[in-house]
Design a protein around this motif. Sequence first.
Motif, short mmCIF file in Angstrom:
data_model
loop_
_atom_site.label_atom_id
_atom_site.label_comp_id
_atom_site.label_asym_id
_atom_site.label_seq_id
_atom_site.Cartn_x
_atom_site.Cartn_y
_atom_site.Cartn_z
N ILE A 101 -25.50 9.59 -32.99
CA ILE A 101 -24.53 8.51 -33.17
C ILE A 101 -24.00 8.51 -31.82
CG2 ILE A 101 -22.41 7.58 -34.22
CD1 ILE A 101 -22.74 9.37 -36.34
N CYS A 102 -23.91 7.27 -31.02
CA CYS A 102 -23.40 7.07 -29.78
C CYS A 102 -22.08 6.26 -30.09
CB CYS A 102 -24.32 6.47 -28.91
SG CYS A 102 -23.50 6.05 -26.91
N GLY A 103 -21.14 6.76 -29.86
CA GLY A 103 -19.71 6.05 -29.81
C GLY A 103 -18.68 6.79 -30.61
N GLY A 104 -17.59 6.95 -30.29
CA GLY A 104 -16.54 7.70 -31.11
C GLY A 104 -15.21 6.98 -31.43
N GLY A 105 -15.60 5.61 -31.67
CA GLY A 105 -14.69 4.66 -32.17
C GLY A 105 -14.57 4.74 -33.85
N ILE A 106 -14.10 3.90 -34.22
CA ILE A 106 -13.94 3.60 -35.66
C ILE A 106 -15.39 3.41 -36.40
CG2 ILE A 106 -13.11 2.22 -37.73
CD1 ILE A 106 -10.81 1.33 -36.02
N ALA A 107 -16.16 2.83 -35.87
CA ALA A 107 -17.66 2.47 -36.27
C ALA A 107 -18.47 3.94 -36.31
CB ALA A 107 -18.35 1.55 -35.53
N THR B 86 -33.24 15.31 -29.33
CA THR B 86 -34.13 14.41 -30.12
C THR B 86 -33.79 14.10 -31.54
OG1 THR B 86 -36.07 14.98 -28.89
CG2 THR B 86 -36.44 14.08 -31.05
N ALA B 87 -33.67 12.85 -31.91
CA ALA B 87 -33.18 12.58 -33.20
C ALA B 87 -34.11 11.60 -33.96
CB ALA B 87 -31.80 11.59 -33.35
N ASP B 88 -34.33 11.81 -35.32
CA ASP B 88 -34.94 10.88 -36.07
C ASP B 88 -34.58 9.34 -35.85
OD1 ASP B 88 -36.65 12.74 -37.34
OD2 ASP B 88 -34.79 13.44 -38.62
N TYR B 89 -33.35 9.23 -35.92
CA TYR B 89 -32.76 7.74 -35.85
C TYR B 89 -31.54 8.00 -34.66
CZ TYR B 89 -35.56 7.02 -39.78
OH TYR B 89 -36.63 7.02 -40.55
N LEU B 90 -31.11 6.77 -34.23
CA LEU B 90 -29.99 6.48 -33.37
C LEU B 90 -29.04 5.50 -33.74
CD1 LEU B 90 -28.38 7.02 -30.64
CD2 LEU B 90 -30.02 5.35 -29.58
N ILE B 91 -27.96 5.60 -33.87
CA ILE B 91 -26.78 4.60 -34.39
C ILE B 91 -26.19 4.52 -33.13
CG2 ILE B 91 -24.75 4.19 -35.62
CD1 ILE B 91 -25.81 5.86 -37.76
N ALA B 92 -26.23 3.27 -32.53
CA ALA B 92 -25.53 2.72 -31.36
C ALA B 92 -24.05 2.16 -32.01
CB ALA B 92 -26.33 1.32 -30.78
N PRO C 183 -24.37 -0.64 -23.91
CA PRO C 183 -25.60 -0.23 -23.08
C PRO C 183 -26.91 0.02 -23.82
CG PRO C 183 -23.62 0.98 -22.29
CD PRO C 183 -23.20 0.53 -23.74
N ILE C 184 -26.89 0.43 -24.98
CA ILE C 184 -27.90 0.75 -26.03
C ILE C 184 -28.65 -0.65 -26.16
CG2 ILE C 184 -28.97 1.62 -28.13
CD1 ILE C 184 -26.72 3.83 -27.95
N PHE D 9 -29.93 1.52 -34.45
CA PHE D 9 -29.43 0.58 -35.27
C PHE D 9 -28.06 0.23 -34.73
CE2 PHE D 9 -32.38 2.90 -37.95
CZ PHE D 9 -32.65 2.06 -38.66
N LEU D 10 -27.73 -0.94 -34.64
CA LEU D 10 -26.41 -1.39 -33.98
C LEU D 10 -25.15 -1.20 -35.00
CD1 LEU D 10 -27.47 -4.39 -31.63
CD2 LEU D 10 -27.74 -1.73 -31.41
N VAL D 11 -23.97 -0.84 -34.93
CA VAL D 11 -23.15 -1.11 -35.86
C VAL D 11 -21.75 -1.39 -34.95
CG1 VAL D 11 -23.93 0.55 -37.46
CG2 VAL D 11 -22.37 1.51 -35.59
N GLY D 12 -20.78 -1.96 -35.71
CA GLY D 12 -19.44 -2.27 -35.09
C GLY D 12 -19.74 -3.21 -33.81
N ASP D 13 -18.73 -3.13 -33.00
CA ASP D 13 -18.97 -4.17 -31.84
C ASP D 13 -20.14 -4.34 -31.17
OD1 ASP D 13 -16.24 -5.01 -32.25
OD2 ASP D 13 -15.38 -3.82 -30.84
N ALA D 14 -21.04 -3.22 -31.06
CA ALA D 14 -22.47 -3.27 -30.57
C ALA D 14 -23.18 -4.51 -31.27
CB ALA D 14 -23.08 -2.00 -30.66
#
Length: 531
Positions: free
Chosen positions: A9-15, A165-171, A178-179, A294-299
């Motif tokens: 997970i990239c991003g340490g805000g609420i999402a 390395t991850a199976d999945y990335l959450i932006a 940037p993602i 996958f994009l979540v939140g403001d991304a």
Amino acid sequence: MTTRIPVLICGGGIAGLTAALELHRQGVRAVLVEKHADTSPLPKARRIDPRSTEVFRLLGLADEVDRASAPLAGFDDVLVGPTMAEARAPENMAARRGLADRMSALSPAPNVLCPQNVLEPVLRRAAEERSVSVRFGTELVSFTQDDTGVTALLRPVDGDPYELTADYLIAADGARSPIRTSLGIPLGGHGHLADNLDLYFRADLTDLARARPFNLCRITNPELPGAFLSVNGTDRWLFSTSDFPDAAGLDDEDWHDLLRTAIGVPDVEVDLLGRMPWESAMRVADRFATGRVFLVGDAAHVMPPMAAAGANTAIADAANLSWKLAAVLDGTAGPALLDTYHVERHPVGYATAERSSQVVGNVGDMLSSFGQGANQSGDRMATLFGTQYTDGALIPDNRGPAPTDHYAPAGRPGTRIPHAWLDFTTSTVDLAEPGLTLVSGPHDERWSTEARHLGLRHVRVQVQSWLDEVALPADGALLLRPDTIIAWHSTSNVPLADALARILATASPDEQDRQGDATGGMFGTATAATP
């Protein structure tokens, strides 16, 4: 050797923090990285609605969120006037309080004011206490993906870069993501709406607030029009105004004088803690996923801040995506289940952002527009609790969409399970545990057998008023997802076993085609049933 994990997970805000906690609830190991050293120091989003506090309730954080929001408990009014000292409640406040009463009857979780700089530390602390790997001060420099996973280059502020390395990335990396940019995902929507400026300041206004506790106070003074927002109800406040051309040239003393004018107390001591220029805009990503990212939140979606719509939508994104990733990672579901994240969340994100964009300008202007009837079509309870996914990880039951002019989901697939108390502490919403849950009426002989055969958790409900509300006969059943969404109803003409295979994308291609023909298509384009 590069370390491999299930989810990065990239991003340490609420999402991002909500996604980390949801994945942990589902039994998935995740690593969260955030380039900043700490959570947001600024209040930003404050209104956390019951759909979001239901998520925190399921995460076991109800008490923590309750304590964090306690300083602003009762700060519900909206005031209007030339200064804070002279502001009074408008005539429509009685109707607003009636809405609050209706809201509390429809959920086991409260509607709270909990500023972002208070909520995020609660979420971070909970993640760390549950042994989630939370790495603040670590930047995602770059990433690549292929059919097998995502490889990211990470750079900690106090160490050497390393690969993971991850199976999945959450932006969850914010509005400028940037993602998302590196993936080349275009943005749709209305774009720029207004340039605003928030002033975060300290002033002891306890006596003013005690006399008329408010959530928002619109100021009509031409010297500094805008709105005050309560941060702790005593000595922390936010004032939101337009970002006018000369604003950058004002020093702290200039702002102190202007704030005293807007407060209406000439000798009050004011300490400006921060100035935050921000853009009010509506921008929604054309795709919420590309490959294994996958994009979540403001991304994924940027919108004006009325009622913290962006933060609440972000929390729902995280809840929707997390159980699907967990099901695919543990082999319960096929990879096609992940396609339903965009199918379900994009229409809701777009509809929410568009609805929020009906009011523009600074927060004071938004309040004025709202008070004049903008953004109030339909029924607020239908908007909040009755939103429906019409396609995705669900089986439509041919009853048509839920109404948008009043709250009456009636247990339709794609809607949230309605709330009813099963005992003094347990709500039907609490039945949304990890994995899919079969909820039946009291005559459960058939369903207990099917649940055992299909490996489903089974719960019997005997509250007749609730069974009536969800159109469930005594010998009926519905299938509940971990994000509180109903996936299947026994009034459907699709048997439970076939429905489960379709929902989890485990049916063979021939079976998928056959089921799609019978029920209206597999994971097609969805529309959100919101006003």
